[in-house]
Design a protein around this motif. Sequence first.
Motif, PDB file in Angstrom:
ATOM      1  N   ARG A  12       0.822  -1.125  -0.056  1.00  0.00           N
ATOM      2  CA  ARG A  12       0.065  -0.033  -0.160  1.00  0.00           C
ATOM      3  C   ARG A  12       0.758   1.268  -0.051  1.00  0.00           C
ATOM      4  NH1 ARG A  12      -5.087  -1.481  -1.715  1.00  0.00           N
ATOM      5  NH2 ARG A  12      -5.556  -3.530  -0.653  1.00  0.00           N
ATOM      6  N   HIS A  13       2.055   1.199   0.481  1.00  0.00           N
ATOM      7  CA  HIS A  13       2.937   2.427   0.573  1.00  0.00           C
ATOM      8  C   HIS A  13       3.483   2.848  -0.939  1.00  0.00           C
ATOM      9  CE1 HIS A  13       5.629  -1.104   0.917  1.00  0.00           C
ATOM     10  NE2 HIS A  13       6.511  -0.290   0.432  1.00  0.00           N
ATOM     11  N   ARG A  14       3.741   3.973  -0.934  1.00  0.00           N
ATOM     12  CA  ARG A  14       4.342   4.521  -2.319  1.00  0.00           C
ATOM     13  C   ARG A  14       5.687   4.300  -2.253  1.00  0.00           C
ATOM     14  NH1 ARG A  14       0.915   7.704  -5.188  1.00  0.00           N
ATOM     15  NH2 ARG A  14      -1.372   6.626  -4.529  1.00  0.00           N
ATOM     16  N   ALA A  27       9.761   4.411  -4.520  1.00  0.00           N
ATOM     17  CA  ALA A  27      10.469   5.556  -5.436  1.00  0.00           C
ATOM     18  C   ALA A  27       9.904   5.427  -6.810  1.00  0.00           C
ATOM     19  CB  ALA A  27      11.794   5.242  -5.278  1.00  0.00           C
ATOM     20  N   PRO A  28       9.412   6.598  -7.500  1.00  0.00           N
ATOM     21  CA  PRO A  28       8.903   6.658  -8.846  1.00  0.00           C
ATOM     22  C   PRO A  28       9.844   6.090  -9.789  1.00  0.00           C
ATOM     23  CG  PRO A  28       8.604   8.618  -7.386  1.00  0.00           C
ATOM     24  CD  PRO A  28       9.520   7.843  -6.810  1.00  0.00           C
ATOM     25  N   PHE A  29       9.763   5.207 -10.715  1.00  0.00           N
ATOM     26  CA  PHE A  29      10.335   4.640 -11.838  1.00  0.00           C
ATOM     27  C   PHE A  29      11.485   3.878 -11.277  1.00  0.00           C
ATOM     28  CE2 PHE A  29       8.584   8.537 -14.220  1.00  0.00           C
ATOM     29  CZ  PHE A  29       7.371   7.896 -14.651  1.00  0.00           C
ATOM     30  N   GLY A  30      11.325   3.438 -10.073  1.00  0.00           N
ATOM     31  CA  GLY A  30      12.200   2.546  -9.314  1.00  0.00           C
ATOM     32  C   GLY A  30      12.058   1.080  -9.536  1.00  0.00           C
ATOM     33  N   PRO A  31      12.789   0.131  -8.553  1.00  0.00           N
ATOM     34  CA  PRO A  31      12.534  -1.124  -8.692  1.00  0.00           C
ATOM     35  C   PRO A  31      11.297  -1.356  -7.179  1.00  0.00           C
ATOM     36  CG  PRO A  31      14.444  -0.708  -7.438  1.00  0.00           C
ATOM     37  CD  PRO A  31      14.107   0.532  -8.209  1.00  0.00           C
ATOM     38  N   SER A  32      10.588  -2.069  -7.469  1.00  0.00           N
ATOM     39  CA  SER A  32       9.390  -2.630  -6.713  1.00  0.00           C
ATOM     40  C   SER A  32       9.618  -3.647  -5.561  1.00  0.00           C
ATOM     41  CB  SER A  32       8.082  -2.850  -7.527  1.00  0.00           C
ATOM     42  OG  SER A  32       6.983  -3.255  -6.718  1.00  0.00           O
ATOM     43  N   ASP A  33       9.118  -3.664  -4.439  1.00  0.00           N
ATOM     44  CA  ASP A  33       9.075  -4.588  -3.493  1.00  0.00           C
ATOM     45  C   ASP A  33       8.367  -5.794  -3.733  1.00  0.00           C
ATOM     46  OD1 ASP A  33      11.079  -3.128  -2.220  1.00  0.00           O
ATOM     47  OD2 ASP A  33       9.419  -2.457  -0.964  1.00  0.00           O
ATOM     48  N   ARG A  87       5.093   6.357 -12.293  1.00  0.00           N
ATOM     49  CA  ARG A  87       5.513   7.746 -11.484  1.00  0.00           C
ATOM     50  C   ARG A  87       5.089   8.318 -10.373  1.00  0.00           C
ATOM     51  NH1 ARG A  87       1.651  12.060 -12.850  1.00  0.00           N
ATOM     52  NH2 ARG A  87      -0.150  11.155 -13.267  1.00  0.00           N
ATOM     53  N   LEU A  88       3.951   7.703  -9.960  1.00  0.00           N
ATOM     54  CA  LEU A  88       3.680   7.800  -8.648  1.00  0.00           C
ATOM     55  C   LEU A  88       4.016   6.850  -7.440  1.00  0.00           C
ATOM     56  CD1 LEU A  88      -0.301   8.622  -9.477  1.00  0.00           C
ATOM     57  CD2 LEU A  88       1.609  10.305  -9.137  1.00  0.00           C
ATOM     58  N   GLY A  89       5.013   6.053  -7.876  1.00  0.00           N
ATOM     59  CA  GLY A  89       5.592   5.090  -6.994  1.00  0.00           C
ATOM     60  C   GLY A  89       4.640   3.897  -6.736  1.00  0.00           C
ATOM     61  N   ARG A  90       3.659   3.617  -7.519  1.00  0.00           N
ATOM     62  CA  ARG A  90       2.899   2.344  -7.573  1.00  0.00           C
ATOM     63  C   ARG A  90       3.478   1.174  -8.114  1.00  0.00           C
ATOM     64  NH1 ARG A  90      -2.343   5.425  -9.478  1.00  0.00           N
ATOM     65  NH2 ARG A  90      -0.946   5.562 -11.069  1.00  0.00           N
ATOM     66  N   ASP A  91       3.175   0.201  -7.642  1.00  0.00           N
ATOM     67  CA  ASP A  91       3.750  -1.149  -8.373  1.00  0.00           C
ATOM     68  C   ASP A  91       3.026  -1.009  -9.488  1.00  0.00           C
ATOM     69  OD1 ASP A  91       5.351  -3.999  -7.876  1.00  0.00           O
ATOM     70  OD2 ASP A  91       3.374  -4.142  -8.931  1.00  0.00           O
ATOM     71  N   VAL A  92       3.928  -1.290 -10.677  1.00  0.00           N
ATOM     72  CA  VAL A  92       3.389  -1.373 -12.243  1.00  0.00           C
ATOM     73  C   VAL A  92       2.312  -2.429 -12.235  1.00  0.00           C
ATOM     74  CG1 VAL A  92       3.936  -1.893 -14.540  1.00  0.00           C
ATOM     75  CG2 VAL A  92       5.176   0.000 -13.189  1.00  0.00           C
ATOM     76  N   ALA A  95       0.642  -4.115  -9.867  1.00  0.00           N
ATOM     77  CA  ALA A  95      -0.609  -4.028  -9.204  1.00  0.00           C
ATOM     78  C   ALA A  95      -1.427  -2.948  -9.753  1.00  0.00           C
ATOM     79  CB  ALA A  95      -0.049  -3.162  -7.752  1.00  0.00           C
ATOM     80  N   ALA A  96      -1.046  -1.942 -10.336  1.00  0.00           N
ATOM     81  CA  ALA A  96      -1.740  -0.991 -11.140  1.00  0.00           C
ATOM     82  C   ALA A  96      -2.413  -1.621 -12.384  1.00  0.00           C
ATOM     83  CB  ALA A  96      -1.019   0.235 -11.616  1.00  0.00           C
ATOM     84  N   ALA A  97      -1.582  -2.596 -13.127  1.00  0.00           N
ATOM     85  CA  ALA A  97      -2.271  -3.505 -14.218  1.00  0.00           C
ATOM     86  C   ALA A  97      -3.362  -4.069 -13.793  1.00  0.00           C
ATOM     87  CB  ALA A  97      -1.038  -3.905 -15.023  1.00  0.00           C
ATOM     88  N   LEU A  98      -3.297  -4.782 -12.502  1.00  0.00           N
ATOM     89  CA  LEU A  98      -4.379  -5.547 -12.003  1.00  0.00           C
ATOM     90  C   LEU A  98      -5.574  -4.824 -11.969  1.00  0.00           C
ATOM     91  CD1 LEU A  98      -1.936  -7.969 -10.024  1.00  0.00           C
ATOM     92  CD2 LEU A  98      -3.096  -8.531 -12.163  1.00  0.00           C
ATOM     93  N   THR A  99      -5.631  -3.535 -11.320  1.00  0.00           N
ATOM     94  CA  THR A  99      -6.599  -2.915 -10.920  1.00  0.00           C
ATOM     95  C   THR A  99      -7.062  -2.112 -12.189  1.00  0.00           C
ATOM     96  OG1 THR A  99      -5.310  -1.252  -9.977  1.00  0.00           O
ATOM     97  CG2 THR A  99      -6.045  -3.001  -8.714  1.00  0.00           C
TER      98      THR A  99
END
Length: 274
Positions: A31-33, A35-41, A49-54, A56-60
Motif C-alpha cells: 500500500r505504501h508508495r 520511489a517513482p520509476f524504480g524497483p518494486s518490492d 511515476r506515482l511510486g505504485r507497483d506497475v 498492481a496498477a495493471a491488475l486494477t
Amino acid sequence: MTARRAVYLGCVVIPLLVAFAGPVFARWAPRHRQAPFGPSDWSPFGTDRLGRDVLAAALTGGQTFLLVAAGTVLIAYLAGAVIGIAAAAAPRAWVDELLMRPMDVLLCLPSLLIIMVAALRTRGSAVAIACAIGFALIAPITRFVRMAARGTVRSPVMDALRMQGESRALRYGNYAAGVLARPIAADLCLRFTAAVYFLASANFLGLGFDTTSTDWAVSVAANKDALTIAPWSVALPAGLIVLLIVGINLLCDDLLADPRTLATRRMARMSRDD
C-alpha cells in the motif's frame, strides 16, 4: 480445438483474467508508495511515476476500461441495428432516405472531435465520453446492418414466410437473425476494437478518467515520458490492450470463417498429414 485457435483464445483470456481477476490479487500489493520509476518490492516490473507497483496498477486498471468499452458497443449496436434493419425493411424509399441521410451526415464528423467536444463540455465526464463514443459508432453500425440485412429482409424466403402467415417476430427473429448472425458477430468484434481505440485515445489525451487512475490507457499516457528508464510502466498496460484487441479479431476471424474455407483448410491439413 486447433493449436492456432488455442493461441487466439489465450490472447483474449489473459487480458480478461488480468482485468477481472486482477483486483483480487492486487490486494496483496504494497500500500505504501515507493520511489517513482524504480524497483518494486512486490514485482519485477518496477514502479510508475506515482511510486505504485506497475503490476498492481495493471491488475486494477482494466476492469472499468473494458466494461465501459463493452457497454458502449452493445448499446450503440442495439440502436444501430434497429435503425439499419428498419431502413432495410422500409416499404417506401423515402422512409429509407429519412433514416439513412442523418447517418451520412454523422459519418462526416470526425469521431475524436465528437469525443473531445463532449469531454470539454462536461469537464471530462466518463459517462459523457462513453455516450459520445457510442454516438460516433451508431452511423457505421447502421450502414453495415442495413447493407447486410437488405438482401435478407427482401428475399424470396421472407416473402414466402409472409405469404404463409408467419408472424413478423418469427420471420425476423428466426430466419433473418440466423442469416445475419455471422456478419453481425464479426462486425461487433470490429466495433469493440474501435470503441477501445476511441476510449484509449480519450484517456491518453487526458479527456477521460482522472490522471492518477490506474486505467490502462491513462497509465500509458502518464508514464510515456519514462519509457526509456521504466519501460514496463508503459509496455505492460499497452501490451494488455494490444493483446486483447489482436486476440479478439483473430479469434473471431477463425470462429466465423466461411464453412467452405474451413473445409478447404481441413482438407489441406489432412493431405499434409498423409
